[in-house]
Design a protein around this motif. Structure first.
Motif, PDB file in Angstrom:
ATOM      1  N   SER A  60     -37.762  61.892  29.874  1.00  0.00           N
ATOM      2  CA  SER A  60     -36.665  62.281  30.766  1.00  0.00           C
ATOM      3  C   SER A  60     -35.868  63.458  30.207  1.00  0.00           C
ATOM      4  O   SER A  60     -34.834  63.840  30.771  1.00  0.00           O
ATOM      5  CB  SER A  60     -35.730  61.099  30.977  1.00  0.00           C
ATOM      6  OG  SER A  60     -35.171  60.668  29.733  1.00  0.00           O
ATOM      7  N   PRO A  65     -26.571  56.647  27.248  1.00  0.00           N
ATOM      8  CA  PRO A  65     -27.397  55.617  26.604  1.00  0.00           C
ATOM      9  C   PRO A  65     -26.652  54.287  26.516  1.00  0.00           C
ATOM     10  O   PRO A  65     -25.417  54.243  26.485  1.00  0.00           O
ATOM     11  CB  PRO A  65     -27.640  56.210  25.199  1.00  0.00           C
ATOM     12  CG  PRO A  65     -27.393  57.681  25.341  1.00  0.00           C
ATOM     13  CD  PRO A  65     -26.329  57.803  26.387  1.00  0.00           C
ATOM     14  N   ASN A  66     -27.407  53.201  26.469  1.00  0.00           N
ATOM     15  CA  ASN A  66     -26.810  51.873  26.412  1.00  0.00           C
ATOM     16  C   ASN A  66     -26.456  51.436  24.995  1.00  0.00           C
ATOM     17  O   ASN A  66     -25.499  50.699  24.789  1.00  0.00           O
ATOM     18  CB  ASN A  66     -27.770  50.840  27.022  1.00  0.00           C
ATOM     19  CG  ASN A  66     -28.047  51.105  28.485  1.00  0.00           C
ATOM     20  OD1 ASN A  66     -27.126  51.364  29.251  1.00  0.00           O
ATOM     21  ND2 ASN A  66     -29.314  51.053  28.875  1.00  0.00           N
ATOM     22  N   PRO A  80     -26.310  62.215  30.189  1.00  0.00           N
ATOM     23  CA  PRO A  80     -26.858  60.857  30.096  1.00  0.00           C
ATOM     24  C   PRO A  80     -25.898  59.886  29.418  1.00  0.00           C
ATOM     25  O   PRO A  80     -25.015  60.299  28.651  1.00  0.00           O
ATOM     26  CB  PRO A  80     -28.131  61.053  29.255  1.00  0.00           C
ATOM     27  CG  PRO A  80     -28.459  62.505  29.367  1.00  0.00           C
ATOM     28  CD  PRO A  80     -27.152  63.207  29.514  1.00  0.00           C
ATOM     29  N   ASN A 101     -24.104  58.927  21.461  1.00  0.00           N
ATOM     30  CA  ASN A 101     -25.314  59.415  20.761  1.00  0.00           C
ATOM     31  C   ASN A 101     -25.502  60.926  20.878  1.00  0.00           C
ATOM     32  O   ASN A 101     -26.620  61.422  20.891  1.00  0.00           O
ATOM     33  CB  ASN A 101     -26.563  58.701  21.284  1.00  0.00           C
ATOM     34  CG  ASN A 101     -26.546  57.225  21.000  1.00  0.00           C
ATOM     35  OD1 ASN A 101     -25.755  56.733  20.194  1.00  0.00           O
ATOM     36  ND2 ASN A 101     -27.410  56.482  21.672  1.00  0.00           N
ATOM     37  N   ASN A 144     -31.545  58.766  23.086  1.00  0.00           N
ATOM     38  CA  ASN A 144     -31.549  57.472  23.769  1.00  0.00           C
ATOM     39  C   ASN A 144     -31.581  56.332  22.766  1.00  0.00           C
ATOM     40  O   ASN A 144     -31.505  56.542  21.541  1.00  0.00           O
ATOM     41  CB  ASN A 144     -32.718  57.382  24.766  1.00  0.00           C
ATOM     42  CG  ASN A 144     -34.081  57.456  24.084  1.00  0.00           C
ATOM     43  OD1 ASN A 144     -34.212  57.278  22.865  1.00  0.00           O
ATOM     44  ND2 ASN A 144     -35.118  57.695  24.881  1.00  0.00           N
ATOM     45  N   ASP A 145     -31.719  55.107  23.275  1.00  0.00           N
ATOM     46  CA  ASP A 145     -31.675  53.925  22.411  1.00  0.00           C
ATOM     47  C   ASP A 145     -32.778  53.930  21.362  1.00  0.00           C
ATOM     48  O   ASP A 145     -32.628  53.346  20.284  1.00  0.00           O
ATOM     49  CB  ASP A 145     -31.795  52.657  23.261  1.00  0.00           C
ATOM     50  CG  ASP A 145     -30.682  52.540  24.297  1.00  0.00           C
ATOM     51  OD1 ASP A 145     -29.795  53.411  24.320  1.00  0.00           O
ATOM     52  OD2 ASP A 145     -30.712  51.574  25.083  1.00  0.00           O
ATOM     53  N   ALA A 194     -37.835  62.656  24.748  1.00  0.00           N
ATOM     54  CA  ALA A 194     -38.085  61.625  25.757  1.00  0.00           C
ATOM     55  C   ALA A 194     -38.725  62.249  26.985  1.00  0.00           C
ATOM     56  O   ALA A 194     -38.603  63.447  27.234  1.00  0.00           O
ATOM     57  CB  ALA A 194     -36.782  60.931  26.130  1.00  0.00           C
ATOM     58  N   GLN A 245     -28.599  64.961  22.381  1.00  0.00           N
ATOM     59  CA  GLN A 245     -28.231  63.583  22.699  1.00  0.00           C
ATOM     60  C   GLN A 245     -29.488  62.725  22.678  1.00  0.00           C
ATOM     61  O   GLN A 245     -30.560  63.167  23.105  1.00  0.00           O
ATOM     62  CB  GLN A 245     -27.543  63.515  24.057  1.00  0.00           C
ATOM     63  CG  GLN A 245     -26.860  62.182  24.333  1.00  0.00           C
ATOM     64  CD  GLN A 245     -26.061  62.208  25.627  1.00  0.00           C
ATOM     65  OE1 GLN A 245     -26.214  63.094  26.458  1.00  0.00           O
ATOM     66  NE2 GLN A 245     -25.197  61.219  25.818  1.00  0.00           N
ATOM     67  N   ILE A 267     -32.877  63.105  24.638  1.00  0.00           N
ATOM     68  CA  ILE A 267     -32.859  63.078  26.096  1.00  0.00           C
ATOM     69  C   ILE A 267     -32.138  64.297  26.687  1.00  0.00           C
ATOM     70  O   ILE A 267     -32.259  64.570  27.874  1.00  0.00           O
ATOM     71  CB  ILE A 267     -32.204  61.792  26.628  1.00  0.00           C
ATOM     72  CG1 ILE A 267     -30.837  61.566  25.982  1.00  0.00           C
ATOM     73  CG2 ILE A 267     -33.107  60.592  26.407  1.00  0.00           C
ATOM     74  CD1 ILE A 267     -30.093  60.345  26.484  1.00  0.00           C
TER      75      ILE A 267
END
Length: 420
Positions: free
Chosen positions: A269, A237-238, A235, A316, A358-359, A267, A356, A364
């Protein structure tokens, strides 16, 4: 890669049975702290005779003869042990500058072994563009495409151990830490590099028996269909989370049994991926992981978590190491089988895992079960439930030979024959 399974439960056993709860939360000590002399010594060795940004290591015979101890040993997942003469013969003449002018091994995360102050661990993450002829043994690899292929290997666990004279006593390398990364089919080392540029070595040298016969296994219903390729991507992440927040999130997830005690930490996902199995979805992971009873079966279990560190390449992502041990004192449940106490000790090789986020700080991606040195422990280089069965003398959930290459299986049979 998800080649052999009896059930989702069996799949997860392979890679995460050795991480079912936390008795030792990873230290937050900077992994480069400690014996900086040894770390600088390791960096110097890798740089000897360097013709590219960062080579794998020296390839000049005089450098190797001087730097390697007389009792030197080289061990990779599929190769070795090789002695000093053998590694010099295999290495001299390998010229990455000609085949990959921008070659970069990207060594990073240098740290001292927790039990051996003379051993330095690091991570390698090879990248390079194949624009010239690369010679490795009998392989003459010329560029096949335009634009040229940019090879990227998975992150790999590497270590150097020095003797009292400062010479290199042993090298371990090529142990993949996440098969989803790169374009080498999950292979590390030079085997992975030549695979990535379209010159794969024979599969009986580089692939497990299970991978080779996976079409047959699927045809008879012994293995599932190949996983969705989209789920085998790392993944992205942003939003980058602060380092301390990532370390706190990792510690929290370890304390909550990877989310089985608080599924809100995962998450929707979320996926789990190991060296052989996966990806597993959040539902599959939670429904299976909570059924294991390793804490009860091994009352003195200790996962020895350590070397928690933030990945400099995947946003992340936090890496860590574990070396599970425990004594089989109570009934052990593996799938639908139960085994009474054997009072035998289980000692796993060091394993690499990662998380890892996410925001929003939800996990995730989880990886685990990646062996870092197959010589260590009493599991014959196996992780998870297969390593437990090997250590305790219990029947494996499915044939262990599927996890070894054909060449390794021949070697195992030869040793068994000699031992009677």
């Amino acid at each position: 890669y998800t080649i052999v399974t009896l059930s989702i439960s069996t799949k997860l056993c392979w890679s995460l049975s050795s991480t079912t709860s936390v008795k030792t939360v990873p230290s937050r000590v900077n992994p480069t702290d400690g014996n900086n002399v040894m770390i600088e010594r390791a960096k110097r060795y890798f740089s000897l005779g360097n013709k590219v940004k960062q080579q794998l290591g020296p390839t000049n015979a005089d450098d190797l003869k001087r730097e390697l101890a007389d009792d030197f040993e080289f061990v990779a997942p599929l190769v070795g042990p090789l002695n000093k003469d053998a590694i010099i013969a295999a290495t001299v003449g390998v010229d990455f500058a000609e085949g990959f002018p921008d070659f970069d091994a990207r060594y990073h995360d240098f740290r001292i072994d927790v039990d051996d102050p003379n051993r330095v661990w690091c991570t390698m993450r090879v990248t390079g563009t194949h624009t010239g002829t690369f010679q490795f043994g009998a392989v003459t690899a010329k560029p096949k495409s335009s634009p040229p292929i940019c090879v990227e290997s998975p992150p790999e666990a590497v270590s150097l151990r020095f003797d009292e004279k400062g010479q290199v006593r042993e090298i371990t390398t090529g142990y993949p830490m996440d098969r989803r990364v790169g374009n080498t089919g999950g292979l590390g080392g030079i085997f992975g590099i030549v695979e990535g540029i379209g010159y794969p070595l024979p599969t009986f040298l580089t692939r497990t028996t299970g991978e080779i016969i996976s079409p047959l296994l699927r045809a008879i219903g012994f293995a599932p269909s190949p996983p969705d390729k989209a789920l085998l991507c790392v993944p992205k992440p942003n939003k980058l989370l602060p380092e301390m927040e990532l370390l706190n999130l990792t510690t929290q997830l370890l304390e909550k049994k990877f989310g089985t005690q608080n599924s809100d930490l995962l998450a929707e996902s979320f996926t789990f991926s190991g060296p052989v199995v996966g990806p597993l979805t959040k539902k599959e992971f939670l429904s299976t992981f909570g059924s294991f009873n390793f804490n009860e079966a091994f009352p003195d279990i200790d996962y020895q978590y350590r070397d928690m560190r933030v990945c400099p390449y995947d946003p992340n992502r936090v890496w860590y190491t574990s070396s599970p041990t425990g004594t089989h004192k109570q009934t052990l449940n593996i799938g639908d089988k139960s085994y009474p106490p054997t009072n035998q000790k289980w000692i796993s090789p060091p394993e690499c895992g990662s998380m890892q986020f996410n925001d929003d700080g939800e996990c995730i991606s989880l990886t685990g079960g990646y062996i870092m040195d197959r010589r260590i422990g009493n599991t014959n280089g196996l992780g998870g439930v297969f390593g437990i069965c090997e250590a305790l003398g219990l029947p494996s959930p499915f044939p262990v030979f599927l996890l070894y290459t054909p060449i390794q299986n021949i070697d195992r049979l030869s040793k068994m024959w000699k031992e009677g």
